[in-house]
Write a protein that holds these residues in place. Structure first.
Motif, PDB file in Angstrom:
ATOM      1  N   LEU A  46      81.847 -33.299 -40.567  1.00  0.00           N
ATOM      2  CA  LEU A  46      80.513 -32.277 -40.468  1.00  0.00           C
ATOM      3  C   LEU A  46      80.654 -31.209 -39.774  1.00  0.00           C
ATOM      4  CD1 LEU A  46      78.219 -36.036 -40.051  1.00  0.00           C
ATOM      5  CD2 LEU A  46      79.624 -34.998 -41.940  1.00  0.00           C
ATOM      6  N   ASP A  47      81.844 -30.707 -39.645  1.00  0.00           N
ATOM      7  CA  ASP A  47      81.612 -29.110 -39.198  1.00  0.00           C
ATOM      8  C   ASP A  47      81.301 -28.393 -40.238  1.00  0.00           C
ATOM      9  OD1 ASP A  47      82.335 -30.219 -36.425  1.00  0.00           O
ATOM     10  OD2 ASP A  47      84.066 -29.737 -36.703  1.00  0.00           O
ATOM     11  N   GLY A  48      80.488 -26.991 -39.989  1.00  0.00           N
ATOM     12  CA  GLY A  48      79.180 -26.745 -40.758  1.00  0.00           C
ATOM     13  C   GLY A  48      78.492 -27.481 -41.976  1.00  0.00           C
ATOM     14  N   VAL A  49      78.330 -28.320 -41.974  1.00  0.00           N
ATOM     15  CA  VAL A  49      76.993 -28.635 -42.403  1.00  0.00           C
ATOM     16  C   VAL A  49      75.281 -28.477 -41.969  1.00  0.00           C
ATOM     17  CG1 VAL A  49      76.057 -30.733 -43.536  1.00  0.00           C
ATOM     18  CG2 VAL A  49      79.078 -30.309 -44.258  1.00  0.00           C
ATOM     19  N   LYS A  50      75.088 -28.038 -43.124  1.00  0.00           N
ATOM     20  CA  LYS A  50      73.421 -28.180 -42.191  1.00  0.00           C
ATOM     21  C   LYS A  50      72.859 -29.041 -42.378  1.00  0.00           C
ATOM     22  CE  LYS A  50      73.322 -22.549 -43.063  1.00  0.00           C
ATOM     23  NZ  LYS A  50      72.723 -21.939 -43.793  1.00  0.00           N
ATOM     24  N   PRO A  51      71.791 -29.617 -41.037  1.00  0.00           N
ATOM     25  CA  PRO A  51      71.154 -30.936 -41.357  1.00  0.00           C
ATOM     26  C   PRO A  51      70.354 -30.977 -41.984  1.00  0.00           C
ATOM     27  CG  PRO A  51      70.324 -29.326 -39.327  1.00  0.00           C
ATOM     28  CD  PRO A  51      72.029 -29.143 -40.264  1.00  0.00           C
ATOM     29  N   THR A  52      70.177 -31.540 -43.058  1.00  0.00           N
ATOM     30  CA  THR A  52      69.092 -32.248 -44.006  1.00  0.00           C
ATOM     31  C   THR A  52      67.540 -32.373 -43.350  1.00  0.00           C
ATOM     32  OG1 THR A  52      70.463 -32.380 -45.936  1.00  0.00           O
ATOM     33  CG2 THR A  52      67.921 -32.683 -46.446  1.00  0.00           C
ATOM     34  N   PRO A  59      63.573 -34.542 -47.037  1.00  0.00           N
ATOM     35  CA  PRO A  59      64.153 -35.071 -48.032  1.00  0.00           C
ATOM     36  C   PRO A  59      64.173 -34.212 -49.886  1.00  0.00           C
ATOM     37  CG  PRO A  59      62.785 -36.440 -48.027  1.00  0.00           C
ATOM     38  CD  PRO A  59      62.392 -35.859 -46.826  1.00  0.00           C
ATOM     39  N   ILE A  60      62.799 -33.240 -50.048  1.00  0.00           N
ATOM     40  CA  ILE A  60      62.888 -32.809 -51.273  1.00  0.00           C
ATOM     41  C   ILE A  60      63.252 -31.411 -50.691  1.00  0.00           C
ATOM     42  CG2 ILE A  60      60.766 -32.070 -52.258  1.00  0.00           C
ATOM     43  CD1 ILE A  60      59.109 -34.220 -51.378  1.00  0.00           C
ATOM     44  N   GLY A  61      64.321 -30.799 -50.025  1.00  0.00           N
ATOM     45  CA  GLY A  61      64.770 -29.556 -49.586  1.00  0.00           C
ATOM     46  C   GLY A  61      64.153 -28.951 -49.127  1.00  0.00           C
ATOM     47  N   SER A  62      63.827 -27.477 -49.708  1.00  0.00           N
ATOM     48  CA  SER A  62      63.461 -26.351 -49.355  1.00  0.00           C
ATOM     49  C   SER A  62      61.725 -26.516 -48.559  1.00  0.00           C
ATOM     50  CB  SER A  62      63.589 -25.185 -49.862  1.00  0.00           C
ATOM     51  OG  SER A  62      62.828 -25.183 -50.847  1.00  0.00           O
ATOM     52  N   LEU A  63      61.140 -27.951 -49.066  1.00  0.00           N
ATOM     53  CA  LEU A  63      59.613 -27.684 -48.592  1.00  0.00           C
ATOM     54  C   LEU A  63      59.311 -27.705 -47.010  1.00  0.00           C
ATOM     55  CD1 LEU A  63      56.753 -28.978 -50.308  1.00  0.00           C
ATOM     56  CD2 LEU A  63      57.477 -30.856 -49.869  1.00  0.00           C
TER      57      LEU A  63
END
Length: 103
Positions: free
Chosen positions: A48-54, A57-61
């Motif tokens: 998971l290196d470099g994977v940005k945390p979420t 669940p609706i993204g950029s909201l």
């Protein structure tokens, strides 16, 4: 490897959340929670290196709340106009933690 909980951890959580538990329940809850932790341990298999945390669940909201803007509001008299009971400019409601009289 995931860190497991001890019975002391479970007692602490139960005390913090004000959940009464017998010693048998503490022992069983410790087993159950550690089983859940073991089930989630497979996530360590992924790179998971470099994977940005979420975070949502609706993204950029980001903020769905309206601006806090001062506006007109009810007067005290308007607020109390439909109150079944009132006293000294306040709502008079039944007490829930005593003999049930008004407070």
């Amino acid at each position: 490897m995931a860190q497991h909980l001890t019975e002391a951890d479970v007692r602490g959580i139960a005390e913090y959340t004000r959940i009464g538990m017998t010693e048998d329940e503490v022992a069983q809850m410790t087993v159950d929670l550690n089983s859940i932790i073991d089930t989630l341990d497979v996530i360590h298999e992924y790179d998971l290196d470099g994977v940005k945390p979420t975070f949502h669940p609706i993204g950029s909201l980001s903020n769905v709340m309206r601006e806090d803007v001062e506006g007109t509001s009810f007067t005290q008299e308007e607020s109390l106009s439909n109150a079944p009971k009132q006293q000294d400019g306040s709502f008079l409601i039944p007490a829930i933690l005593s003999d049930g009289g008004d407070r």
